[in-house]
Scaffold this motif. Sequence first.
Motif, mmCIF file in Angstrom:
data_model
loop_
_atom_site.group_PDB
_atom_site.id
_atom_site.type_symbol
_atom_site.label_atom_id
_atom_site.label_comp_id
_atom_site.label_asym_id
_atom_site.label_seq_id
_atom_site.Cartn_x
_atom_site.Cartn_y
_atom_site.Cartn_z
ATOM 1 N N TYR A 69 0.826 -1.208 0.000
ATOM 2 C CA TYR A 69 0.000 0.000 0.000
ATOM 3 C C TYR A 69 0.864 1.264 0.000
ATOM 4 O O TYR A 69 0.580 2.227 -0.737
ATOM 5 N N GLU A 70 1.917 1.272 0.804
ATOM 6 C CA GLU A 70 2.799 2.444 0.856
ATOM 7 C C GLU A 70 3.452 2.692 -0.496
ATOM 8 O O GLU A 70 3.610 3.842 -0.921
ATOM 9 N N ARG B 207 0.872 4.255 -2.695
ATOM 10 C CA ARG B 207 0.692 5.667 -2.348
ATOM 11 C C ARG B 207 1.846 6.518 -2.874
ATOM 12 O O ARG B 207 1.621 7.616 -3.407
ATOM 13 N N ASP B 208 3.071 6.038 -2.714
ATOM 14 C CA ASP B 208 4.240 6.796 -3.186
ATOM 15 C C ASP B 208 4.173 6.999 -4.701
ATOM 16 O O ASP B 208 4.463 8.093 -5.206
ATOM 17 N N ASP C 11 1.500 9.583 -5.479
ATOM 18 C CA ASP C 11 1.970 10.937 -5.169
ATOM 19 C C ASP C 11 2.881 11.458 -6.279
ATOM 20 O O ASP C 11 2.788 12.627 -6.685
ATOM 21 N N TYR D 202 -3.801 15.137 -6.450
ATOM 22 C CA TYR D 202 -3.596 14.020 -5.517
ATOM 23 C C TYR D 202 -4.817 13.101 -5.500
ATOM 24 O O TYR D 202 -4.685 11.870 -5.538
ATOM 25 N N GLU E 249 -4.898 9.215 -6.598
ATOM 26 C CA GLU E 249 -5.258 8.201 -5.604
ATOM 27 C C GLU E 249 -6.452 7.356 -6.064
ATOM 28 O O GLU E 249 -6.458 6.141 -5.845
#
Length: 214
Positions: A98-99, A102-103, A106, A180, A184
């Motif tokens: 997940y991280e 997200r990165d 972004d 963003y 996302e």
Amino acid sequence: MTSQGFEYQGDAGGSDDADSSANADFAATWGPSDEDTARRYGYAAPSTANSDDNAAASASYPSGYMHALINEENTGCIDQADARLGYGDTWFSAMGAYEKIRDDADAKALAANKVRQVMQQWEACMSNRGYANRDPRELVGKYADRQAGTSPDTAEQKAATADASCKISTGFMRIIRESYMEAERQAVLDNQATMDQIKQLSETIYANAKRELA
């Protein structure tokens, strides 16, 4: 904690307000987006005082408390509680994925054409006010080392106020937030299997927590 001779004090500070947390994150990255905040705080986040209070509260814990709660051996009470709730290898693997998602989202958000355009508009606006910065984050970094709790000097106040004014006139923060959000949303669609797995794991953890607290 009781078995180790301590009374658990709960989480010092913190907030359950996701919107407030998100706003604080944006302010810490991009600087102030309204002139009143800029004049009062410069590039220091208004929440600095709360952070100081939390640090002071943490420092007041009795000797051995934090080691009993959490330690490098992963045998603390928090680790034991996490294991009972279901925060195992599968959870941490999913969150690692997940991280990364997200990165990547972004990075895509900041690379969007409309973000580049509004950045150029902000730069032109700041140039008209006598500043050569190309990105608000440059100013955030310039004043990042000011001691917490101190007031901004005149130079920082002027820079922050000009920055906020240019953000308002260009619609800077609206564009940043939109980009963003779009990135996302697309990331969720592109990684639905991972999102479904995290949702299922979260539901299991929630059910375990309800059982433990019953």
